[in-house]
Design an enzyme around this catalytic site. Structure first.
Site, PDB file in Angstrom:
ATOM      1  N   MET A   1       5.883  -9.599  38.208  1.00  9.88           N
ATOM      2  CA  MET A   1       7.127  -9.487  39.105  1.00  9.88           C
ATOM      3  C   MET A   1       6.697  -7.582  39.818  1.00  9.88           C
ATOM      4  O   MET A   1       6.560  -7.477  38.968  1.00  9.88           O
ATOM      5  CB  MET A   1       8.421  -9.857  38.665  1.00  9.88           C
ATOM      6  CG  MET A   1       8.953 -10.570  37.931  1.00  9.88           C
ATOM      7  SD  MET A   1      10.998 -10.888  37.557  1.00  9.88           S
ATOM      8  CE  MET A   1      10.346 -10.994  35.749  1.00  9.88           C
ATOM      9  N   ARG A   2       7.121  -7.440  41.114  1.00  9.65           N
ATOM     10  CA  ARG A   2       6.651  -6.109  41.634  1.00  9.65           C
ATOM     11  C   ARG A   2       7.839  -6.143  42.013  1.00  9.65           C
ATOM     12  O   ARG A   2       8.096  -7.378  43.098  1.00  9.65           O
ATOM     13  CB  ARG A   2       5.141  -6.644  41.522  1.00  9.65           C
ATOM     14  CG  ARG A   2       4.030  -6.871  41.020  1.00  9.65           C
ATOM     15  CD  ARG A   2       3.112  -6.672  41.603  1.00  9.65           C
ATOM     16  NE  ARG A   2       2.070  -7.152  40.421  1.00  9.65           N
ATOM     17  CZ  ARG A   2       1.009  -6.754  39.707  1.00  9.65           C
ATOM     18  NH1 ARG A   2       0.813  -5.110  39.812  1.00  9.65           N
ATOM     19  NH2 ARG A   2       0.288  -6.889  39.116  1.00  9.65           N
ATOM     20  N   ASN A  18      11.172 -14.464  47.885  1.00 13.67           N
ATOM     21  CA  ASN A  18      11.236 -14.343  46.704  1.00 13.67           C
ATOM     22  C   ASN A  18      11.801 -15.926  45.456  1.00 13.67           C
ATOM     23  O   ASN A  18      13.129 -16.027  46.999  1.00 13.67           O
ATOM     24  CB  ASN A  18      12.099 -13.355  46.292  1.00 13.67           C
ATOM     25  CG  ASN A  18      12.073 -13.281  44.906  1.00 13.67           C
ATOM     26  OD1 ASN A  18      10.921 -13.518  44.350  1.00 13.67           O
ATOM     27  ND2 ASN A  18      13.067 -12.564  44.560  1.00 13.67           N
ATOM     28  N   HIS A  20      14.737 -15.642  42.872  1.00 14.53           N
ATOM     29  CA  HIS A  20      15.128 -15.306  41.960  1.00 14.53           C
ATOM     30  C   HIS A  20      16.542 -16.572  40.871  1.00 14.53           C
ATOM     31  O   HIS A  20      16.947 -17.175  41.267  1.00 14.53           O
ATOM     32  CB  HIS A  20      16.203 -14.583  42.566  1.00 14.53           C
ATOM     33  CG  HIS A  20      16.778 -13.484  41.721  1.00 14.53           C
ATOM     34  ND1 HIS A  20      16.535 -12.514  41.138  1.00 14.53           N
ATOM     35  CD2 HIS A  20      18.156 -13.694  41.509  1.00 14.53           C
ATOM     36  CE1 HIS A  20      17.364 -11.944  40.164  1.00 14.53           C
ATOM     37  NE2 HIS A  20      18.556 -12.427  40.175  1.00 14.53           N
TER      38      HIS A  20
END
Length: 82
Positions: A1-2, A18, A20
């Site tokens: 993760m970034r 993304n 999530h």
């Protein structure tokens, strides 16, 4: 993760996605499943959203609910969400 930098995000507006492991805007951050479990939430889920310059924010594309039953362990819930 970034966490992506603003220059990259601005270069590709509404084109970076993304996934999530929570129903945003609830339970942002790296430990969303654990946080929902420890809070005692009855429902969590998954959110697919466009990335913007805020963390775990941006226009939501899709959400899918996952019920949290009392008998679930945290490990089981993590597998179910993933």
């Amino acid at each position: 993760m970034r966490i992506l930098g603003p220059d990259l995000i601005r270069a590709f507006p509404q084109r970076i996605v993304n996934i999530h492991p929570a129903l945003l805007p609830a339970f942002k951050g790296m430990h969303a499943i654990r946080d929902a479990y420890e809070y005692g939430a009855r429902v969590t889920g998954v959110t697919v959203h466009f990335v913007d310059e805020e963390v775990d924010h941006g226009a939501i594309i899709l959400q899918k609910e996952v019920e949290i039953k009392r008998r679930y362990s945290l490990e089981y819930l993590e597998k179910k969400v993933h």
